[in-house]
Design an enzyme around this catalytic site. Structure first.
Site, PDB file in Angstrom:
ATOM      1  N   SER A   1      -2.691  -3.719   3.380  1.00 53.93           N
ATOM      2  CA  SER A   1      -2.286  -2.809   2.324  1.00 53.93           C
ATOM      3  C   SER A   1      -0.778  -2.881   1.997  1.00 53.93           C
ATOM      4  O   SER A   1      -0.352  -2.399   0.952  1.00 53.93           O
ATOM      5  CB  SER A   1      -2.635  -1.374   2.730  1.00 53.93           C
TER       6      SER A   1
ATOM      7  N   LYS B   1       7.756   1.247   2.282  1.00 54.70           N
ATOM      8  CA  LYS B   1       6.359   1.395   1.860  1.00 54.70           C
ATOM      9  C   LYS B   1       6.101   2.839   1.442  1.00 54.70           C
ATOM     10  O   LYS B   1       6.565   3.783   2.091  1.00 54.70           O
ATOM     11  CB  LYS B   1       5.427   0.982   3.008  1.00 54.70           C
TER      12      LYS B   1
ATOM     13  N   SER C   1      -2.713  -4.488   8.283  1.00 51.41           N
ATOM     14  CA  SER C   1      -1.982  -4.334   7.013  1.00 51.41           C
ATOM     15  C   SER C   1      -0.510  -4.727   7.051  1.00 51.41           C
ATOM     16  O   SER C   1       0.167  -4.674   6.019  1.00 51.41           O
ATOM     17  CB  SER C   1      -2.109  -2.891   6.511  1.00 51.41           C
TER      18      SER C   1
END
Length: 493
Positions: A159, A79, A183
């Protein structure tokens, strides 16, 4: 020929260790998968050379008879919230575009030390603020899933939407995520994969771009409970560079997995049954209870009375911390600098932040700055922290009656991109089931349960006591074994 993209983390690691295939073969296949999936927009930056170099190091270590790490030969996605030395790290924002860290985050370094390789930096909601992956400066991530009878592009959740899309689309067997209010769990549920947010402090936050420091926590996203357990074991551990890191040994979660829940009690929170709740979400929850009973658990009702205040409290606390954390992005030392002709320092700050932050980030900064201002601090921020304490106490009281809690992960399946962008409150409600565990700092996991009538995945959430990741993983395994979820999206990209 073996299709490595269909293999999970453990299968790849064990196959490399046994000499059934080389780590380089695995890396090459996954690099190709990433290169041909541009339509998903799951990656901001691809790093095929990093994946190959890590694979070659694993192959050389095996040839030399050296002991291999727990992630040896496994290519993963990272990420873009994690700082990666020598590789652009932007938190999917314009203000950090072009920032190349001279250091490595603790979590990513642990994964490289364990033998993993990096396929690239995964797209996400900007500064981890969002539930649909529509706030990234680098464009929306598309879910690999499609609704039956429709060609509309769906959200992969947020997210960590790039992470969930990449794992679900078989671009990588596993990926890192971060979870501030859901998330990891929400995108995992929406894309039919597995993800766990560990106890706050289990994984170091050092080198992760901060959103809300008292809530942010890194965790793994993969296609099975066991793969998550293996990866979490590689990520977790005490870090003296993080003042919130827990100094406790890391258990062998994968080795201790046990789906026999005899003698365990599962709590069902009454307050999670909302008015107008999706009937299919409710049905999957009922099915989850039955699966856990079948695994030997006793199922009881519990009460979390302050649940209805958790979401509003979260959307005061998290923006307040974001307002403080994002003040460092000023165009002076790194990242974007917008300097209008003849501008002074204040003008440069204003121009840089105006150009560098997206609308959702600006919205949360404004909310956070407002609730921290002198006239409103006690009315909002102090009250929200009191609510947070009550939410934590609710969970502790409930855990006197049960070992883990079962709930839905999300209030709905994946929705179309653009469907909620005009209504921030509707978007925030996507986190209604995941936020309470985040406020309390508890370990929580989403496991895929079933497909709804539109052929889209639904997930179930297990919440555990502080530091009891094992209990969460075991209950997750019991659901996984009984759900038998093997569905995957049909390739269209």
């Amino acid at each position: 020929m073996t299709d490595f993209t269909q293999m999970g983390l453990k299968a790849i690691r064990d196959g490399v260790a046994a000499g059934d295939f080389t780590a380089r073969e695995v890396a090459e296949v996954h690099n190709d998968a990433v290169a041909t999936a541009a339509e998903l927009n799951a990656f901001i930056v691809t790093t095929p050379d990093h994946a190959l170099a890590a694979a070659d190091a694993v192959d050389a270590a095996r040839a030399a008879g050296e002991e291999l790490g727990p992630m040896a030969g496994v290519p993963i996605g990272m990420k873009d919230l994690f700082a990666t030395k020598g590789v652009q790290s932007t938190a999917a924002s314009h203000i950090l575009e072009g920032f190349v860290p001279p250091y490595e985050s603790t979590v990513s370094q642990k994964l490289w030390d364990a033998g993993a390789g990096m396929l690239g930096k995964l797209n996400m909601d900007q500064f981890a603020m969002g539930s649909s992956n529509e706030t990234s400066y680098f464009g929306n991530v598309a879910s690999p899933w499609k609704k039956q009878g429709s060609n509309a592009t769906l959200t992969p959740g947020g997210s960590s939407g790039g992470s969930s899309a990449a794992v679900a689309a078989r671009l990588c067997p596993a990926a890192t995520g971060t979870d501030t209010g859901g998330s990891i769990r929400q995108p995992a549920a929406i894309t039919g994969i597995t993800g766990i947010k560990p106890t706050y402090g289990r994984c170091s936050r050092w080198g992760i771009v901060a959103f809300a420091s008292s809530l942010d926590q890194a965790g793994p996203m993969a296609r099975s409970v066991e793969d998550c357990a293996i990866m979490l074991g590689a990520m977790a551990g005490f870090d003296p560079k993080d003042s919130t890191s827990i100094d406790a040994p890391v258990p062998d979660w994968a080795g201790l997995l046990d789906a026999d829940l005899a003698g365990k009690t599962v709590g069902i929170p009454r307050e999670y049954r909302m008015d107008g709740m999706d009937a299919e979400i409710d049905a999957s929850w009922e099915q989850g209870k039955q699966w856990l009973r079948d695994a030997g658990a006793n199922v009881v009702d519990v009460s979390l009375p302050h649940t209805k205040y958790a979401l509003p409290a979260y959307y005061i606390i998290a923006p307040a911390e974001a307002s403080s954390n994002l003040a460092r992005y000023d165009g002076v030392r790194y990242g974007l600098r917008d300097l209008p002709e003849g501008a002074g320092l204040q003008d440069m700050y204003a121009a840089t932040r105006s150009a560098g932050f997206g609308d959702e980030v600006k919205r949360r900064i404004l909310i956070g700055t407002y609730v921290l201002s002198a006239g409103f601090y006690d009315a909002y921020y102090t009250q929200a922290q009191k609510v947070r304490t009550l939410v934590q106490k609710d969970f502790m009281d409930a855990f006197e009656q049960c070992d883990v809690i079962l709930a839905p992960t999300t209030p709905n399946a994946a929705f179309a991109l653009g469907e909620m962008t005009d209504d921030p409150l509707a978007m925030y409600l996507n986190d209604v089931f995941s936020v309470p565990a985040s406020l309390a700092g508890l370990p929580a996991m989403s496991v895929p349960a079933t497909l709804n009538k539109d052929g889209l995945p639904l997930g179930l959430q297990i919440v555990g006591r502080p530091m009891d990741e094992q209990g969460v993983l075991n209950a997750g395994l019991a659901i996984e074994q009984r759900a038998g979820f093997t569905a995957q999206p049909e390739k269209w990209w």
